[in-house]
Design a protein around this motif. Structure first.
Motif, PDB file in Angstrom:
ATOM      1  N   ASN A 144     127.880 -28.454  55.725  1.00  0.00           N
ATOM      2  CA  ASN A 144     127.445 -27.655  54.575  1.00  0.00           C
ATOM      3  C   ASN A 144     126.693 -26.408  55.027  1.00  0.00           C
ATOM      4  OD1 ASN A 144     128.481 -29.748  53.003  1.00  0.00           O
ATOM      5  ND2 ASN A 144     126.513 -30.821  52.982  1.00  0.00           N
ATOM      6  N   THR A 145     126.494 -25.487  54.103  1.00  0.00           N
ATOM      7  CA  THR A 145     125.735 -24.267  54.375  1.00  0.00           C
ATOM      8  C   THR A 145     124.290 -24.608  54.718  1.00  0.00           C
ATOM      9  OG1 THR A 145     127.115 -22.993  52.859  1.00  0.00           O
ATOM     10  CG2 THR A 145     124.956 -22.076  53.382  1.00  0.00           C
ATOM     11  N   VAL A 146     123.769 -23.995  55.763  1.00  0.00           N
ATOM     12  CA  VAL A 146     122.379 -24.214  56.171  1.00  0.00           C
ATOM     13  C   VAL A 146     121.491 -23.290  55.339  1.00  0.00           C
ATOM     14  CG1 VAL A 146     120.721 -24.089  58.065  1.00  0.00           C
ATOM     15  CG2 VAL A 146     123.074 -24.822  58.511  1.00  0.00           C
ATOM     16  N   GLY A 147     120.557 -23.875  54.604  1.00  0.00           N
ATOM     17  CA  GLY A 147     119.690 -23.099  53.725  1.00  0.00           C
ATOM     18  C   GLY A 147     118.360 -22.746  54.359  1.00  0.00           C
ATOM     19  N   SER A 148     117.509 -22.106  53.597  1.00  0.00           N
ATOM     20  CA  SER A 148     116.208 -21.679  54.105  1.00  0.00           C
ATOM     21  C   SER A 148     115.281 -22.839  54.492  1.00  0.00           C
ATOM     22  CB  SER A 148     115.518 -20.766  53.087  1.00  0.00           C
ATOM     23  OG  SER A 148     115.455 -21.373  51.827  1.00  0.00           O
TER      24      SER A 148
ATOM     25  N   PHE B  62     125.163 -19.915  57.310  1.00  0.00           N
ATOM     26  CA  PHE B  62     123.825 -19.821  56.742  1.00  0.00           C
ATOM     27  C   PHE B  62     123.881 -19.205  55.340  1.00  0.00           C
ATOM     28  CE2 PHE B  62     123.211 -19.762  61.318  1.00  0.00           C
ATOM     29  CZ  PHE B  62     122.187 -20.688  61.496  1.00  0.00           C
ATOM     30  N   SER B  63     122.982 -19.643  54.502  1.00  0.00           N
ATOM     31  CA  SER B  63     122.898 -19.075  53.155  1.00  0.00           C
ATOM     32  C   SER B  63     122.217 -17.706  53.216  1.00  0.00           C
ATOM     33  CB  SER B  63     122.107 -20.000  52.233  1.00  0.00           C
ATOM     34  OG  SER B  63     120.731 -20.008  52.606  1.00  0.00           O
ATOM     35  N   LYS B  64     122.384 -16.947  52.176  1.00  0.00           N
ATOM     36  CA  LYS B  64     121.738 -15.635  52.101  1.00  0.00           C
ATOM     37  C   LYS B  64     120.223 -15.788  52.124  1.00  0.00           C
ATOM     38  CE  LYS B  64     121.872 -11.300  49.502  1.00  0.00           C
ATOM     39  NZ  LYS B  64     122.431 -10.600  48.312  1.00  0.00           N
ATOM     40  N   ALA B  65     119.727 -16.845  51.469  1.00  0.00           N
ATOM     41  CA  ALA B  65     118.278 -17.090  51.428  1.00  0.00           C
ATOM     42  C   ALA B  65     117.742 -17.339  52.841  1.00  0.00           C
ATOM     43  CB  ALA B  65     117.975 -18.284  50.528  1.00  0.00           C
ATOM     44  N   ALA B  66     118.505 -18.060  53.652  1.00  0.00           N
ATOM     45  CA  ALA B  66     118.088 -18.327  55.038  1.00  0.00           C
ATOM     46  C   ALA B  66     118.017 -17.033  55.841  1.00  0.00           C
ATOM     47  CB  ALA B  66     119.060 -19.300  55.695  1.00  0.00           C
ATOM     48  N   GLU B  67     119.012 -16.164  55.651  1.00  0.00           N
ATOM     49  CA  GLU B  67     119.035 -14.883  56.370  1.00  0.00           C
ATOM     50  C   GLU B  67     117.881 -13.988  55.927  1.00  0.00           C
ATOM     51  OE1 GLU B  67     122.935 -13.488  55.490  1.00  0.00           O
ATOM     52  OE2 GLU B  67     123.885 -14.647  57.096  1.00  0.00           O
ATOM     53  N   GLU B  68     117.598 -13.991  54.621  1.00  0.00           N
ATOM     54  CA  GLU B  68     116.495 -13.171  54.101  1.00  0.00           C
ATOM     55  C   GLU B  68     115.147 -13.677  54.607  1.00  0.00           C
ATOM     56  OE1 GLU B  68     117.143 -13.439  49.919  1.00  0.00           O
ATOM     57  OE2 GLU B  68     118.566 -11.752  49.865  1.00  0.00           O
TER      58      GLU B  68
END
Length: 379
Positions: free
Chosen positions: A294-298, A324-330
């Protein structure tokens, strides 16, 4: 808790509304984003798999290409709600149509042939830059037209069409390459300029059929590399977790970041590897490598950040076989003044392995040669 229901690939394809063959193609292309449970050689898919594939189908049916969908997923993760999915279409299609309108205003390759010959009609040698500038002036092309690229963003459309036009004219002896990237019109080229409209149209139609074999080779190489990336991601997901840690440490070491080692499980603090940037270990990079579907989140990235704090470390690399999710990158971007965390998803990991010859070997090597003009200069 409700027990997850698993289905075969055929059942999943049918549930989404595709034939088995069509579903298999889409599932393979987006394999890094579609959850799958493996039992030996068999693959089984869940309701979450159906949800992801349904969103892909919806985006495709509403105007986005498979490559555009893939880029969106890699950059922003999979949309979680119906509204997020709809917003992706609205935002990307409006931008896409703007680009498409500009792209459609560009002259086709066949429309560049005569203007290109007109630039060379004085029989003087011209570099490719001079030729391009001459055609741009003749056709009155704008900066916006010249800057429009193909959907993958790798190449300007005008430059690509000019290169194809030069190749076809050279192939049919209307121009000749007199030195590297420098061309001159031939007698045949001058005759073509003096032909009547019907004769020009007939010859242009023939020139359109000329295909640059080098471009064909490049396309096939990109296709082969794309398949290799998917295969590597699949093998990484199947590798033992301890083997994955060894692989990423070996990769980072080969990239020249320093001496690497896999941490001991008894007291690793959630960190899987250490890269020592100097001999004494005064400046370390800590690594976490996880097999993920699954996508890795923040939250996961925050946990990694906390593990770095416990070590008093300012540098870390979080690697996953998924994305990675966008939230994780942010979240990582907000930390830039405090510590440096680099996120490497499955696709980027596979590309780095290819670039550094980790887990891959040369199948066959092809060398494409060209004339060395300097060799023939002088007395």
């Amino acid at each position: 808790m409700k027990k997850p229901f698993y289905m075969t690939q055929i059942a999943l394809s049918k549930k989404v509304g595709w034939s088995e063959a069509n579903g298999r193609w889409w599932i393979k292309y987006f394999s890094e984003f579609i959850p799958v449970k493996k039992d030996g050689r068999k693959k089984f898919f869940s309701d979450e798999s159906f949800d992801v594939l349904s969103k892909i189908k919806f985006l495709s049916e509403n105007g986005l290409t498979k490559n555009e969908i893939l880029e969106i997923f890699k950059k922003s993760g999979i949309p979680k709600t119906e509204q997020e999915t709809t917003d992706l279409i609205t935002n990307n299609i409006s931008f896409k149509y703007h680009d498409k309108e500009i792209a459609n205003s560009l002259p086709a390759q066949k429309e560049l042939l005569i203007p290109l010959l007109n630039v060379l009609r004085d029989k003087k040698p011209y570099t490719t830059t001079m030729i391009n500038d001459g055609v741009i002036d003749q056709l009155g092309l704008s900066e916006e037209q010249l800057n429009i690229t193909y959907s993958d963003g790798k190449e300007f459309i005008f430059a690509n069409r000019m290169r194809s036009a030069r190749y076809s004219l050279k192939k049919e002896d209307y121009i000749e390459e007199v030195s590297k990237y420098t061309y001159q019109i031939t007698e045949e080229g001058l005759e073509l300029l003096h032909d009547n409209s019907k004769e020009k149209e007939d010859e242009i139609e023939e020139l359109e059929k000329v295909v640059d074999p080098f471009e064909t080779i490049q396309e096939k190489v990109e296709e082969i590399e794309s398949d290799l990336i998917k295969d590597l991601i699949d093998h990484l997901k199947q590798a033992h977790w301890r083997r994955l840690e060894t692989i990423v440490v070996e990769l980072l070491t080969s990239m020249g970041y320093g001496d690497g080692e896999v941490t001991k499980r008894t007291n690793d603090g959630g960190l899987d590897g250490i890269i020592k940037e100097d001999k004494l270990g005064l400046d370390n990079i800590y690594v976490q490598a996880k097999r993920w579907e699954n996508t890795v989140g923040s939250p996961e990235v925050m946990g990694f950040s906390g593990a770095l704090d416990a070590k008093g470390a300012k540098k870390g690399i979080f690697i996953t076989t998924s994305n990675f999710s966008k939230a994780a990158e942010e979240y990582v971007e907000r930390l830039v003044d405090v510590k440096k965390i680099v996120l490497i998803d499955g696709r980027k990991l596979a590309k780095l392995m290819i670039e550094n010859n980790i887990g891959v070997s040369n199948k066959k090597k092809f060398v494409v040669k060209e004339v060395d003009f300097s060799y023939f200069e002088g007395e």
